[in-house]
Motif scaffolding. Sequence first.
Motif, PDB file in Angstrom:
ATOM      1  N   PHE A  61       0.837  -1.205   0.000  1.00  0.00           N
ATOM      2  CA  PHE A  61       0.000   0.000   0.000  1.00  0.00           C
ATOM      3  C   PHE A  61       0.866   1.248   0.000  1.00  0.00           C
ATOM      4  N   TYR A 119       0.353   3.735  -3.109  1.00  0.00           N
ATOM      5  CA  TYR A 119      -0.567   4.846  -2.875  1.00  0.00           C
ATOM      6  C   TYR A 119       0.071   6.060  -2.199  1.00  0.00           C
ATOM      7  N   GLY A 139      -9.775   3.410   2.629  1.00  0.00           N
ATOM      8  CA  GLY A 139     -10.559   3.130   1.429  1.00  0.00           C
ATOM      9  C   GLY A 139     -11.257   1.792   1.421  1.00  0.00           C
ATOM     10  N   ASN A 169      -9.663   7.458   7.217  1.00  0.00           N
ATOM     11  CA  ASN A 169      -8.341   7.977   6.874  1.00  0.00           C
ATOM     12  C   ASN A 169      -7.654   8.708   8.020  1.00  0.00           C
ATOM     13  N   ARG A 202      -8.692   4.218  -3.530  1.00  0.00           N
ATOM     14  CA  ARG A 202      -8.176   2.884  -3.232  1.00  0.00           C
ATOM     15  C   ARG A 202      -8.470   1.927  -4.378  1.00  0.00           C
TER      16      ARG A 202
END
Length: 845
Positions: free
Chosen positions: A344, A348, A443, A449, A664
């Motif tokens: 991740f 991201y 996500g 978040n 996401r």
Amino acid sequence: MNKGVKSDPMLRSRCEQHGSPTHCEQQDTLARLDLSPHNKSEGIAHDVSRRSFVKGAGALGALAAAGGILGGTLPHLPQFTTKVAQAYAESETKIVWNHCAINCPGRCSLKLHVKDDEIVQVETYSLDDDDINSIQPRACLRGRSYRSWIYHPDRINYPLKRTEGTKRGEGKYTQISWDEAIDIIATKLKDTIDKYGNEALYINYATGVSASTGRTWPRLLNLLGGYVGYYGSYSTAEISWITPYIYGSSAAGSTLNAANDAALILVFGSSPCETRQGGAVSNHDYVAMREQTKGKIYMFDYRLSDSTVGHSEDWVPINPGTDAAFVSAVAYELITKNMVDEEFLHTYCQGYDEETMPESAKGMNKSYKDYILGTGYDMVQKTPEWAAPITGISAERIRSLAKEIGTTKPLYVVQGWGSQRRSNGELTAWAICMLPILTGQIGLEGTNNGLREGSYSISMDTIPAGTNPVKTQISVFSMVDAIDRGPEMTEKRDGVTGAERLKTGFKFVVNYAGNCITNQNSDINWVHDIMVDDTKCEFVVGTDIVMCDSMKYCDVILPDLFRLEQDSMIGTGGDGAYMIAGSQPYSVKYERKSGFDQCALVAKKLGIEDEFTEGKSQSEWIEELYEVSRKKDDKLPTYAEAKKMGVYTRANPKGANIALKAFREDPIANKLTTQSGKIDIYSEKLATYIETHEFASDDKVTPIPTYVPEWYGVQTVTEKYPLACSGFHYRGRLHSSWGGIETMKELNPQELWINAADAKPRGIEQGDTVQVSNDFGTVELLAKVTSRIISGTVAMSQGAWHDANMDGDRIDKGGNINTLATHRPSPFAKGNPQHTNICEVKKVG
């Protein structure tokens, strides 16, 4: 006793103007009974008694309020004549819907019982439904106590002018006519523009009114050439400033009901049951989530709040202002124990490790991982042993929590706004977001978040302000600085935007429906000294309901209407959405006017009435704005239907909002609006900002989320001031709103929370009167000796009404924490760090 109506010619004449055949007799009865909890007559007017110009709320409603803030039956009083009682009994009661409009996202419904042109009872929306997820915007106790405020003996009913020969802050005023008031305002406004330009005009931050036509001064001033605006807010300055650097400009959190699917829920700096008490926003949504989720809840707070008592899986006591140190130690454990989601982070995010750094910062040990492992920045490993003495959480406990955080999924992390309202608030807010980022818990179902919970709301259009020709803005926290040293304030040092520096200090200030001149502003003593000097700011116009502390610094005061006394429209929501269509419940009393009508009068005097009103009354504007909203949302009922319903509710068709869900699912097609298009752990844009702006040496700003000790905090206490001091939101007030209502003050006394370990050596016991002091001032209040607060820290609820002899010892016997707060703004946002304080406490007597 204060003078009754029959013995006061001025008040008697005003009663006759009111037009009710029995009103004067009722008012005289009230005056003789003196039902006011204050019974004060000193210090507010030079040639008119305090009661004579503020008294005048409807007698029936005042009697109802005296009989109890929630009850609806008038008490039997011998002085209440048979004629009046018979007329009251024979009149009909009607139900009128309206809403609360104070700065709470609840904007809850008010079911007003109106009899004989007065509100005799306040109820709220409710359904015969035991479904915990039912959308019911029920008013809290504050909302249900509105009659005590509407019929308050200190209600401002007429235009007032500061009495000649008195200073701002003294609170001495003379009643004037509307013609004189408007003439003064219009003349001062024109003269200021002619002499200094539009950059000398400012509308102070205020949150006392939220509605579709609640803000009309911006429209008026824009028609006159504009004014200097502000950015940020007193509530969210730090987190609002840093969030675009992390997630982009449109970032929002998941709704609270998303946590129903979580296995672990972490809450930082938030007490939704106290800050947002309404029946269909965070209070309800948190309780509903708590009752339905299978997840474990951890509340990180220096105080065992009402949201935590008996409900969360565990209270994690933490020193105030040290959340980022705790997160850093957890990050150390996650990284060294291989519990981070590297896939991740590499897909991201930017800035986690060397591999994900931008080209401009590669090879310099500037990544977040370098900071945590001690190979960059301060070169200190952020181990649990490092964090333990800072946070007050043992190293063993930190390791245990880190293991849970790293291995439990889904993980829902949410922060309130308490953690960020500090001198290190921007970096603290960013650091808390690192927990879901490091674990890849963003996500997905059951995640958030790390920001404050989001909402599903109904959006309503508001009266257009027009275009402001003046592009200059300052931080919302900087008004008094701009009055004091305006031309010295620059973009690089003071956060001025739209210009390199201010052209002039503020010479004309509007304070509409707010208490942020003094009461809600930091370092009240310093603010007072600036504001009393009318050679700096030459004119202040205020509009409000009662004489709050900030009104005492206004030169002319206009009598406002509560939003519930006018037609209104508001949309909001939490897990579910709702809209409230408010109707005017009774005739306008005395010489009160709405903000819209006040501005229209000023516009007329200046020859721009047609441009301001566009030929429409406020009610016509509300209907037109509603129809604009309906074009965007065809599910809304017609205007006539909405007015008849009063309350319209709507469930979220998605069930819950999940933050960054689209990102996401496809980070390429749904890039964020950050500079990298990803989640920025290292912000290249922020690094450039730091290089090109000026900061104090102890600000220690960084382009990654780091822990920085507060200027005045647990790591910077002194021998003279050995205790940290923090503030919190309170059930009895919404900021300073309801701060002058005696019933609410009795139910919710202003107290200093102090641990027995700190109280005992100072000889302090429960209920003692104590003084809390530091270099900025002294407050006096009651002691609450309790194990619900950590040792080494004391706390008091924010928003209490300032009450000090400003020409004497200046000891604030109202217990307002802003008497103790620094006015130094936070490094990036230039926002208020009002929880960053140190102090000493002593028993009085």
